[in-house]
Scaffold this motif. Sequence first.
Motif, PDB file in Angstrom:
ATOM      1  N   LEU A 150       0.798  -1.226   0.000  1.00  0.00           N
ATOM      2  CA  LEU A 150       0.000   0.000   0.000  1.00  0.00           C
ATOM      3  C   LEU A 150       0.835   1.284   0.000  1.00  0.00           C
ATOM      4  CD1 LEU A 150      -2.979  -0.941   2.354  1.00  0.00           C
ATOM      5  CD2 LEU A 150      -3.113  -0.325  -0.062  1.00  0.00           C
ATOM      6  N   PRO A 151       1.976   1.337   0.705  1.00  0.00           N
ATOM      7  CA  PRO A 151       2.740   2.589   0.668  1.00  0.00           C
ATOM      8  C   PRO A 151       3.300   2.916  -0.706  1.00  0.00           C
ATOM      9  CG  PRO A 151       3.414   1.223   2.523  1.00  0.00           C
ATOM     10  CD  PRO A 151       2.569   0.370   1.631  1.00  0.00           C
ATOM     11  N   HIS A 152       3.318   1.947  -1.608  1.00  0.00           N
ATOM     12  CA  HIS A 152       4.000   2.139  -2.886  1.00  0.00           C
ATOM     13  C   HIS A 152       3.040   2.360  -4.051  1.00  0.00           C
ATOM     14  CE1 HIS A 152       7.271   0.800  -0.456  1.00  0.00           C
ATOM     15  NE2 HIS A 152       6.779  -0.408  -0.348  1.00  0.00           N
ATOM     16  N   ARG A 153       1.807   1.923  -3.925  1.00  0.00           N
ATOM     17  CA  ARG A 153       0.839   2.174  -4.985  1.00  0.00           C
ATOM     18  C   ARG A 153      -0.564   2.061  -4.399  1.00  0.00           C
ATOM     19  NH1 ARG A 153       1.791  -3.548  -6.740  1.00  0.00           N
ATOM     20  NH2 ARG A 153      -0.233  -4.582  -6.772  1.00  0.00           N
ATOM     21  N   LEU A 154      -1.496   2.799  -4.976  1.00  0.00           N
ATOM     22  CA  LEU A 154      -2.878   2.770  -4.545  1.00  0.00           C
ATOM     23  C   LEU A 154      -3.729   2.111  -5.617  1.00  0.00           C
ATOM     24  CD1 LEU A 154      -3.259   6.398  -3.108  1.00  0.00           C
ATOM     25  CD2 LEU A 154      -2.892   4.282  -1.826  1.00  0.00           C
ATOM     26  N   ASP A 155      -4.854   1.541  -5.196  1.00  0.00           N
ATOM     27  CA  ASP A 155      -5.789   1.010  -6.178  1.00  0.00           C
ATOM     28  C   ASP A 155      -6.156   2.124  -7.159  1.00  0.00           C
ATOM     29  OD1 ASP A 155      -5.885  -1.514  -5.095  1.00  0.00           O
ATOM     30  OD2 ASP A 155      -7.524  -1.040  -3.732  1.00  0.00           O
ATOM     31  N   GLY A 156      -6.066   1.814  -8.432  1.00  0.00           N
ATOM     32  CA  GLY A 156      -6.372   2.810  -9.454  1.00  0.00           C
ATOM     33  C   GLY A 156      -5.158   3.459 -10.059  1.00  0.00           C
ATOM     34  N   ASP A 157      -3.989   3.336  -9.403  1.00  0.00           N
ATOM     35  CA  ASP A 157      -2.777   3.902  -9.986  1.00  0.00           C
ATOM     36  C   ASP A 157      -2.444   3.227 -11.322  1.00  0.00           C
ATOM     37  OD1 ASP A 157      -2.450   5.657  -7.938  1.00  0.00           O
ATOM     38  OD2 ASP A 157      -0.702   4.686  -7.043  1.00  0.00           O
ATOM     39  N   PHE A 158      -2.745   1.943 -11.400  1.00  0.00           N
ATOM     40  CA  PHE A 158      -2.467   1.169 -12.617  1.00  0.00           C
ATOM     41  C   PHE A 158      -3.773   0.485 -13.024  1.00  0.00           C
ATOM     42  CE2 PHE A 158       1.387   1.609 -10.160  1.00  0.00           C
ATOM     43  CZ  PHE A 158       2.280   2.095 -11.106  1.00  0.00           C
ATOM     44  N   PRO A 159      -4.628   1.197 -13.750  1.00  0.00           N
ATOM     45  CA  PRO A 159      -6.016   0.750 -13.931  1.00  0.00           C
ATOM     46  C   PRO A 159      -6.192  -0.532 -14.725  1.00  0.00           C
ATOM     47  CG  PRO A 159      -5.526   2.659 -15.315  1.00  0.00           C
ATOM     48  CD  PRO A 159      -4.364   2.499 -14.395  1.00  0.00           C
ATOM     49  N   ASP A 160      -5.154  -0.980 -15.410  1.00  0.00           N
ATOM     50  CA  ASP A 160      -5.323  -2.186 -16.224  1.00  0.00           C
ATOM     51  C   ASP A 160      -4.655  -3.416 -15.629  1.00  0.00           C
ATOM     52  OD1 ASP A 160      -6.872  -1.017 -18.395  1.00  0.00           O
ATOM     53  OD2 ASP A 160      -5.041   0.123 -18.818  1.00  0.00           O
ATOM     54  N   GLN A 161      -4.142  -3.301 -14.406  1.00  0.00           N
ATOM     55  CA  GLN A 161      -3.571  -4.469 -13.745  1.00  0.00           C
ATOM     56  C   GLN A 161      -4.663  -5.301 -13.093  1.00  0.00           C
ATOM     57  OE1 GLN A 161      -0.583  -3.195 -10.971  1.00  0.00           O
ATOM     58  NE2 GLN A 161       0.909  -2.687 -12.554  1.00  0.00           N
ATOM     59  N   VAL A 162      -4.508  -6.617 -13.193  1.00  0.00           N
ATOM     60  CA  VAL A 162      -5.416  -7.565 -12.546  1.00  0.00           C
ATOM     61  C   VAL A 162      -4.669  -8.197 -11.378  1.00  0.00           C
ATOM     62  CG1 VAL A 162      -6.756  -9.696 -12.829  1.00  0.00           C
ATOM     63  CG2 VAL A 162      -6.645  -8.013 -14.690  1.00  0.00           C
ATOM     64  N   GLY A 163      -5.308  -8.241 -10.217  1.00  0.00           N
ATOM     65  CA  GLY A 163      -4.679  -8.788  -9.028  1.00  0.00           C
ATOM     66  C   GLY A 163      -4.731 -10.305  -8.986  1.00  0.00           C
ATOM     67  N   TRP A 164      -3.916 -10.864  -8.118  1.00  0.00           N
ATOM     68  CA  TRP A 164      -3.812 -12.321  -7.938  1.00  0.00           C
ATOM     69  C   TRP A 164      -4.485 -12.680  -6.629  1.00  0.00           C
ATOM     70  CZ3 TRP A 164       0.515 -15.199  -5.213  1.00  0.00           C
ATOM     71  CH2 TRP A 164       0.479 -16.571  -5.489  1.00  0.00           C
ATOM     72  N   ALA A 165      -5.311 -13.740  -6.627  1.00  0.00           N
ATOM     73  CA  ALA A 165      -6.087 -14.056  -5.423  1.00  0.00           C
ATOM     74  C   ALA A 165      -6.330 -15.554  -5.322  1.00  0.00           C
ATOM     75  CB  ALA A 165      -7.419 -13.307  -5.434  1.00  0.00           C
ATOM     76  N   ILE A 166      -6.828 -15.944  -4.150  1.00  0.00           N
ATOM     77  CA  ILE A 166      -7.180 -17.329  -3.878  1.00  0.00           C
ATOM     78  C   ILE A 166      -8.463 -17.331  -3.056  1.00  0.00           C
ATOM     79  CG2 ILE A 166      -5.729 -17.365  -1.808  1.00  0.00           C
ATOM     80  CD1 ILE A 166      -5.221 -20.334  -2.347  1.00  0.00           C
ATOM     81  N   VAL A 167      -9.340 -18.281  -3.312  1.00  0.00           N
ATOM     82  CA  VAL A 167     -10.514 -18.470  -2.471  1.00  0.00           C
ATOM     83  C   VAL A 167     -10.035 -19.106  -1.176  1.00  0.00           C
ATOM     84  CG1 VAL A 167     -12.725 -19.651  -2.219  1.00  0.00           C
ATOM     85  CG2 VAL A 167     -12.059 -18.701  -4.443  1.00  0.00           C
ATOM     86  N   PRO A 168     -10.249 -18.445  -0.024  1.00  0.00           N
ATOM     87  CA  PRO A 168      -9.670 -18.945   1.230  1.00  0.00           C
ATOM     88  C   PRO A 168     -10.127 -20.368   1.542  1.00  0.00           C
ATOM     89  CG  PRO A 168     -10.570 -16.740   1.526  1.00  0.00           C
ATOM     90  CD  PRO A 168     -11.031 -17.213   0.177  1.00  0.00           C
ATOM     91  N   PRO A 169      -9.216 -21.213   2.012  1.00  0.00           N
ATOM     92  CA  PRO A 169      -9.616 -22.569   2.403  1.00  0.00           C
ATOM     93  C   PRO A 169     -10.565 -22.517   3.597  1.00  0.00           C
ATOM     94  CG  PRO A 169      -7.357 -22.103   3.084  1.00  0.00           C
ATOM     95  CD  PRO A 169      -7.778 -20.967   2.215  1.00  0.00           C
ATOM     96  N   GLY A 170     -11.478 -23.471   3.639  1.00  0.00           N
ATOM     97  CA  GLY A 170     -12.417 -23.546   4.751  1.00  0.00           C
ATOM     98  C   GLY A 170     -13.510 -22.504   4.708  1.00  0.00           C
ATOM     99  N   LEU A 171     -13.675 -21.840   3.560  1.00  0.00           N
ATOM    100  CA  LEU A 171     -14.698 -20.802   3.458  1.00  0.00           C
ATOM    101  C   LEU A 171     -16.101 -21.375   3.589  1.00  0.00           C
ATOM    102  CD1 LEU A 171     -14.974 -17.705   2.816  1.00  0.00           C
ATOM    103  CD2 LEU A 171     -15.393 -18.393   0.462  1.00  0.00           C
ATOM    104  N   VAL A 172     -16.314 -22.540   3.007  1.00  0.00           N
ATOM    105  CA  VAL A 172     -17.624 -23.193   3.085  1.00  0.00           C
ATOM    106  C   VAL A 172     -17.437 -24.563   3.732  1.00  0.00           C
ATOM    107  CG1 VAL A 172     -18.548 -21.973   1.080  1.00  0.00           C
ATOM    108  CG2 VAL A 172     -17.359 -24.150   0.755  1.00  0.00           C
ATOM    109  N   PRO A 173     -18.491 -25.106   4.349  1.00  0.00           N
ATOM    110  CA  PRO A 173     -18.372 -26.431   4.973  1.00  0.00           C
ATOM    111  C   PRO A 173     -17.948 -27.493   3.971  1.00  0.00           C
ATOM    112  CG  PRO A 173     -20.402 -25.340   5.637  1.00  0.00           C
ATOM    113  CD  PRO A 173     -19.819 -24.508   4.543  1.00  0.00           C
ATOM    114  N   GLU A 174     -17.237 -28.503   4.476  1.00  0.00           N
ATOM    115  CA  GLU A 174     -16.771 -29.593   3.614  1.00  0.00           C
ATOM    116  C   GLU A 174     -17.956 -30.260   2.940  1.00  0.00           C
ATOM    117  OE1 GLU A 174     -13.813 -33.491   3.899  1.00  0.00           O
ATOM    118  OE2 GLU A 174     -14.142 -32.196   5.643  1.00  0.00           O
TER     119      GLU A 174
END
Length: 713
Positions: free
Chosen positions: A200-224
């Motif tokens: 966050l200290p180095h860039r804000l959301d919107g500074d680079f409008p065409d970048q797509v972030g990397w993410a993961i659906v958290p484990p254990g989010l829904v019951p087994e």
Amino acid sequence: MRLFPHPFAALVVLVTLGAAAQTPSSPVGSVSPTTGLVLRDDVVRALIHESSGDRIHDGVQRLALLARDNAGGYTEAAVWTKAAAEAAGLKDVRLEPMKQGPQWRATRGELWVAGPQRYRVTSHADLPMSLAIKSGSFEGADLELVDVGTGTQDAEYAGKDLKGKVVLTRGHPSATLRRAVTKLGAVGVVSSYSTPPWNLPHRLDGDFPDQVGWAIVPPGLVPEGQPAPFLFMVSDRQGRELRAQLLTGPVKVDVHVATEEYPGHYGILSGVIPGTRAGEEVVLTAHLDHYKPGADDNASGSATLLELVRTYTTLIRQGVLPPPVRTLRVLWLPEFEGTREWFALHGADPVRRVAHFNFDMLGASLSRAHSRFLVSYTPDWNGSFVNAVSESTVAFMNRFNGVAYPPRKDFRIGSVTGSRDPLDAHLDRYSRGSDHQLFNDHGIPGVAFSTWPDDTYHTSGDRPELVDPTQLHRAAFAGLSSITVAAWAEGPGALDLARLVAVHGARRVAEDEFRARRDLASAPATGVAGMHRLARAVVRAAYQRERDALLSCVQLGAPAKAVRTMTQSLERAEAQALERLDADSKARGVSLKEPAPSEAERRARAFVPRRVKGQELASFDELVTRAAPEDQPRVATVQAALREATTALRERGEGELRFYQLPDALASYADGKRSVADIRDAAYAEYGHVFPVEALMDLFGLLERGGIMTTAR
């Protein structure tokens, strides 16, 4: 015309051949008056001009084609790297399987805006990271899209029926998934979030409008047994376009996601450049896993290891270098997880590992990514010769590469297709954030090479065209210069190294004394006594660190008696530094007697924690997830103290990685000799922040309850 060679000419040929057959001399020698390195000048030139950032960039481009954040893509990358390592001359190259477990892959992932002007928003086939890892399968048409803003505030959900709908958020997707999906019945999320908290200290959301972030659906989010939700990642621009459409009326989307889980595993790729001395190793690592493209992070580090191997094997084959004294162990593995498993498999090997060098995020263009080239120190408690080696290397590189057209071309480190950016490399006090932290936690002095910050970190913008071959070449040389000393130093060369350590140590302890005396001068009158104790702790820690660094040269073969003379000189200098602190304090004209210790202070002095063998790499964050209800107040106390510390360090100008995984950094001081009160003082010496002793007692108490620590007395 002479038909037969003159007898003298034949003798010259024989002498020349005999000289060529001799083993080349050690590359490690006395400190060069030209470079400041303990490497011969001709070896420095050979390391510069044999290594190539252009070759590394070729490897970056190849690896960036693969999605290495799933077992299939990772294995493909490991197989290619294995073949390249063998071609480069690495020996005993093996791809060792890790633990079998459920693996995830996607065969389809498309998000469409429905309606008469139907269009595709994003596709896993085009950009694999647009579909978050661990997303579940889903088929749906004409699903209503609902905007919840950041997805973190109650007001953003008020009056909105989300059941069976798709949620649009610009906030961190995990928070939105937990609330919108698990509590309010949404079927999936579309997020335009792209900036990790520690960036966050180095860039804000919107500074680079065409970048797509990397993410993961958290484990254990829904019951087994229940299907996981899907999560699409889009750019800030795409998110704003969808919100603009929502302002004109309802937006419906079509979702096509096909994923599966299957049994499989990642692997640890390893090989060696054999050394002449049995039972000693220098370890080199780079994490091979990451999303596609992941060029700087970390195709750059993985490809650099290949070039280091090729450079060494070529120079050994040419007779420029003899075989190393210590075996070079080269590892490509999944970050953190792979290193933990490697230690589980090989931590007990009958090998002394004298140093570790980690290569992670090396090649970002410093000018275009607004970055710096960084080399880390080891933590103060793990003092080693590697710090002086790193300092001398960085100083040499800056001196001869600080302008676009340096006057000495033989020491210019650049590449044919790279930039001519001036170099401004830095040494940073110990920070965590990559695999070097695990080696340090295991007691092996670990150094990290990296470029940080990076405007494209963990986004689709991390592409090969933003990786600079010149910066890759410079990072490769920094590694080569440091590794060569660690792997080749012995006997007289190790003594020369000790002299380098002593010289650089004198500068470092002077800087620490300056900091201690400055903090003492700024303390209010009522706080002089406490600050006097902490200032003395800073000086003592600094001198102990440098003594340890000198003694590490004895392990390499430096004569113990000569090194002992150097450490005695440090002891005399330490006594004089402490006298200066005492004089500064007495000049304030206030009492230096501290108040009687509190009950918490007495308990902290009596509690001497020691890490349980086999738990060197256990994480406090993992412990917190399974903490018992009765331990939650202690967890809250520790977390509050850590938040206060990070705020203070951030306001003082420290980088975010400096306090990454801070509780584990504090836990690493537990050696069965320091009390918790001692650790409080040592942590102040390292970080310049006073951690409350009550919070430290709770931290080590929780670690003890979790089986990570025990009590030495």
